[in-house]
Design an enzyme around this catalytic site. Structure first.
Site, short mmCIF file in Angstrom:
data_model
loop_
_atom_site.label_atom_id
_atom_site.label_comp_id
_atom_site.label_asym_id
_atom_site.label_seq_id
_atom_site.Cartn_x
_atom_site.Cartn_y
_atom_site.Cartn_z
N ARG A 148 0.62 -0.85 0.06
CA ARG A 148 -0.14 0.00 -0.32
C ARG A 148 1.10 1.08 0.22
NH1 ARG A 148 -4.76 0.44 4.94
NH2 ARG A 148 -3.04 1.16 5.85
N LYS A 197 -2.60 6.66 1.20
CA LYS A 197 -2.73 6.99 2.62
C LYS A 197 -1.90 8.04 2.78
CE LYS A 197 -1.96 4.68 7.08
NZ LYS A 197 -3.10 4.82 7.51
N GLU A 242 -16.14 5.58 4.32
CA GLU A 242 -15.91 5.36 5.86
C GLU A 242 -15.76 6.14 6.89
OE1 GLU A 242 -11.37 4.74 5.45
OE2 GLU A 242 -11.08 6.27 3.95
C1 LIG Z 1 -8.65 6.54 6.58
C2 LIG Z 1 -8.36 5.09 7.19
N1 LIG Z 1 -9.05 4.14 6.68
C3 LIG Z 1 -8.99 3.16 6.83
C4 LIG Z 1 -8.02 2.84 7.68
C5 LIG Z 1 -7.35 1.76 8.20
O1 LIG Z 1 -6.42 0.63 7.68
P1 LIG Z 1 -5.71 -0.21 8.19
O2 LIG Z 1 -6.96 -1.67 8.75
O3 LIG Z 1 -4.85 -1.30 7.07
O4 LIG Z 1 -5.37 0.05 9.24
C6 LIG Z 1 -7.34 3.30 7.87
C7 LIG Z 1 -5.74 3.39 9.00
O5 LIG Z 1 -5.12 2.94 8.61
C8 LIG Z 1 -6.82 4.93 7.87
O6 LIG Z 1 -6.77 6.23 8.00
#
Ligand SMILES: Cc1ncc(COP(=O)(O)O)c(C=O)c1O
Length: 339
Positions: A80, A183, A219
């Site tokens: 990612r 991210k 989300e």
């Molecule tokens: C915007 C956002 N959505 C979802 C997640 C959850 O992702 P992950 O399960 O890979 O930590 C995160 C954290 O990383 C995030 O910053």
């Protein structure tokens, strides 16, 4: 670390002994450097400061009962990180370099990995930014990759405590074909107005809707959303949300626990059909949602009427955490041990 109150650690920054740094220059990555400083010397014209060329990751190291340090699906974070770098035209950190950096920084800061049973973990934060000077808008020719760690407590002290969320229609964290799937820091800056408004109103986070039509759930701040009905785990499909590694894992786990799974657009009205709902992510693990308030319709959607998380949510939570700490066999091949 005898003087750390592991059981009461916040989810925040705590200084550790070492961090790892690399520089990308003249088309290639340089050697690993170990630093004891918490500061960086940065060029005043760095693109990371002016044009938002910055991406990060977040993963955790878990101390098992057997004294072994476990990482959960770190390769997915590495992949990612490459997608995020590519998304804003930065140099990509190869998976091998990412691995070298995270393993080294954990080994060097081993004494900060919280003991088993405290509910705390070592949070690992890889960070990449354009460090070369530019004044015109263009990608930097130089990049800095840093990994630091910090021991963190559980997101919610009481364990899996149900939280309340506020639907947000007046702020978008990302545009439909923008950077929501990466991210990158800019998305988080864009989300702050909504997040602060939600927190000021007593909510744990805002629940973002799709930026184009405001019809579908996107989300929950820094975590993905899921809802449960009829033994089915349902989670939004959207071109503007981060692909959560926790959510990907829960989809697989739900399948293995005999649940059906659906990844599709989730209309806001469908909230009234869910018997359980939650937010999932590395920091949140699984945070059950008690209530969602829609300020435009004054509708309240309730999921844990007795104040307790639902059965499916708890089953998923317990299985996920057991795998992460090594209490249960790693049937999916998600765990790596840091020797
Ligand atoms: C915007 C956002 N959505 C979802 C997640 C959850 O992702 P992950 O399960 O890979 O930590 C995160 C954290 O990383 C995030 O910053």
């Amino acid at each position: 670390m005898d003087n750390l109150d592991w059981k009461n650690l916040p989810f925040g920054y705590h200084k550790t002994d070492y961090n790892i740094r690399y520089t990308y220059k003249d088309g290639k990555w340089g050697d690993l450097k170990i630093s004891t400083s918490e500061y960086i010397d940065i060029h005043i014209a760095a693109t990371g400061l002016h044009y938002g060329q910055e991406a990060f990751e977040g993963l955790k190291a878990y101390m098992g009962k057997d004294g072994k340090i476990r990482l959960f699906r770190w390769e997915e974070n590495a992949k990612r990180f490459i997608i995020s770098a590519d998304g804003i035209k930065m140099a990509k950190v190869p998976v091998g370099l990412f691995r070298e950096a995270i393993y080294k920084v954990i080994s060097l800061n081993r004494k900060f990995v919280p003991p088993y049973g405290t509910g705390a973990t070592l949070y690992i934060r890889p960070l990449l930014y354009g460090s070369g000077p530019e004044v015109g808008v263009k990608p930097s020719g130089e990049y800095t990759f840093i990994v630091f760690v910090t021991p963190v407590g559980p997101y919610f002290k009481e364990g899996v405590k149900p939280v309340n969320m506020l639907i947000c229609r007046d702020v978008d964290r990302a545009a439909p074909k923008g950077t929501g799937i990466f991210k990158v820091g800019g998305n988080y800056a864009a989300s702050l107005r909504a997040l602060c408004a939600a927190r000021d109103g007593g909510y744990a986070s805002s629940l973002f809707l799709d930026a184009r039509e405001k019809k579908y759930i996107d989300e929950c701040g820094p975590a993905n959303f899921f809802g449960i009905k009829n033994n089915t785990y349902i989670t939004p499909k959207s071109e503007s949300i981060l692909n959560s590694i926790t959510n990907m894992s829960l989809i697989e786990m739900a399948g293995s626990l005999g649940m059906k799974t659906e990844r599709r657009q989730v209309p806001v009205e469908e909230l009234s059909e869910f018997t359980e709902a939650g937010a999932c992510g590395t920091a949140a693990v699984i945070s059950p949602i008690a209530k969602i308030f829609d300020p435009d319709t004054n509708q309240v959607y309730e999921f844990c009427k007795d104040g307790k998380p639902g059965e499916a949510t708890m089953k998923l939570y317990n299985k996920l955490v057991s795998i992460q700490y090594g209490d249960e066999p790693d049937e999916f091949g998600w765990i790596s041990i840091v020797e």
